[in-house]
Design a protein around this motif. Structure first.
Motif, short mmCIF file in Angstrom:
data_model
loop_
_atom_site.label_atom_id
_atom_site.label_comp_id
_atom_site.label_asym_id
_atom_site.label_seq_id
_atom_site.Cartn_x
_atom_site.Cartn_y
_atom_site.Cartn_z
N VAL A 117 6.76 12.56 28.58
CA VAL A 117 7.41 11.26 28.69
C VAL A 117 8.91 11.42 28.95
O VAL A 117 9.44 10.94 29.94
N THR A 118 9.61 12.10 28.04
CA THR A 118 11.05 12.29 28.19
C THR A 118 11.52 13.32 27.19
O THR A 118 10.73 13.79 26.34
N SER A 119 12.78 13.67 27.25
CA SER A 119 13.38 14.56 26.26
C SER A 119 14.74 14.00 25.85
O SER A 119 15.38 13.27 26.62
N ARG A 120 15.19 14.34 24.63
CA ARG A 120 16.45 13.87 24.12
C ARG A 120 16.93 14.81 23.03
O ARG A 120 16.17 15.66 22.53
N ASP A 121 18.17 14.67 22.65
CA ASP A 121 18.73 15.47 21.56
C ASP A 121 18.23 14.95 20.22
O ASP A 121 17.62 13.89 20.13
N GLY A 122 18.52 15.72 19.15
CA GLY A 122 18.17 15.29 17.80
C GLY A 122 16.98 16.00 17.21
O GLY A 122 16.52 15.64 16.13
N GLY A 123 16.45 17.01 17.91
CA GLY A 123 15.31 17.75 17.39
C GLY A 123 15.71 18.82 16.39
O GLY A 123 16.90 19.03 16.09
N GLY A 124 14.73 19.53 15.86
CA GLY A 124 14.96 20.58 14.88
C GLY A 124 15.23 21.92 15.51
O GLY A 124 15.19 22.09 16.75
N LEU A 125 15.49 22.90 14.66
CA LEU A 125 15.76 24.25 15.14
C LEU A 125 14.55 24.86 15.83
O LEU A 125 14.70 25.70 16.72
N SER A 126 13.35 24.43 15.44
CA SER A 126 12.13 25.01 16.01
C SER A 126 11.98 24.67 17.49
O SER A 126 11.23 25.32 18.22
#
Length: 292
Positions: free
Chosen positions: A120-129
């Motif tokens: 769908v899409t990608s964005r910032d705010g994810g985890g280290l994994s």
């Protein structure tokens, strides 16, 4: 089996094929493919590699003799995937010559597919994994219907009419959103679980809340229909010199909802808004004939 330059296995498949030609010159072809667990570095569109599930698919084709006056073929394609994905496709073709002046062919097709790993899409705010990014996926329910038609009519030896037309309809519904659990994983962290919440918005999209972070996913559902056709009259008004008169239609419509496409959408494409193009082309042969 395929590996990339990092020696990550990109696919492993086991397949088999069989083909039979019967005494009446009909043919039957069957193929089956099994896909095993592997990685796919393309699924995240430039992000980390992602695992893929196992699954299988089978294709069956049947056709009559290629020398028959009326030729036809028929095919089915179906399969399933580990996370609930599936595909069913039916297609065929009939070519007829009712008289020496007429040639007609019809090619209908229908496909219904469920894809549990549609990017769908990608964005910032994810985890280290996942290296700080959120790589968001959804399950999709897609339906496609089309009818390709070709007609050739010889009015006179030097005048012909060629017609091509394709009414088309497709729909897609996005649901069960989630993000890649970890680089290399084949599992998703589904929104609405693991401390996250998801709710619909007034415009048909979704709002996702994950701790102190919240973001929206736009409405990706669609229902589209189109009609494209081309009619060409060809007149060879003298040897080597030809006049073409062309009429082309390009009609289409789109609705922001994922109601499954049906025959009403296919026939509705004939009256959709669109453009009409008219063109006239002429070629003139300047050379002289070759005499004795």
């Amino acid at each position: 089996t395929e590996w990339n330059l990092a020696w990550e296995r990109q696919q492993t498949a086991i397949s088999s094929r069989a083909s039979v030609t019967w005494n009446n010159f009909w043919t039957t072809r069957v193929s089956t493919r099994f896909n095993l667990h592997s990685q796919n570095q393309r699924l995240t569109r430039g992000g980390p590699s992602m695992g893929t599930g196992h699954g299988w698919s089978t294709t069956i084709d049947l056709a009559n003799s290629s020398a028959a006056e009326t030729r036809w073929n028929f095919g089915v394609d179906f399969g399933q995937e580990e996370f609930g994905g599936s595909r069913q496709r039916i297609n065929g073709r009939v070519s007829m010559v009712p008289t020496p002046r007429w040639q007609v062919s019809l090619s209908p097709s229908y496909e219904h597919a469920i894809d549990p790993r549609q990017y769908v899409t990608s964005r910032d705010g994810g985890g280290l994994s996942t290296y700080g990014g959120r790589y968001i996926f959804a399950s999709t329910d897609r339906t496609t219907i089309a009818m390709e038609t070709r007609l050739n009519f010889t009015l006179k030896p030097d005048v012909t009419l060629d017609l091509y037309a394709q009414p088309f309809a497709a729909s897609g519904r996005f649901y069960d959103f989630g993000e890649l659990e970890a680089a290399g994983s084949r599992f998703l962290r589904e929104y609405g679980t693991d401390g996250t919440a998801i709710r619909g918005t007034d415009d048909g999209g979704y709002e996702v809340i994950d701790g102190g972070d919240s973001f929206e996913i736009s409405n990706r559902d669609f229902n589209v229909h189109s009609f494209r056709s081309t009619a060409v009259v060809r007149w060879e008004w003298r040897p080597g010199s030809t006049l073409y008169v062309v009429w082309q239609q390009d009609r289409s419509g789109r609705d922001p909802f994922g109601a499954r496409a049906g025959l009403n959408d296919v026939f509705g494409s004939l009256t959709a808004t669109g453009n009409n193009f008219f063109a006239v082309k002429a070629s003139y042969w300047l050379g002289s004939g070759v005499g004795p």
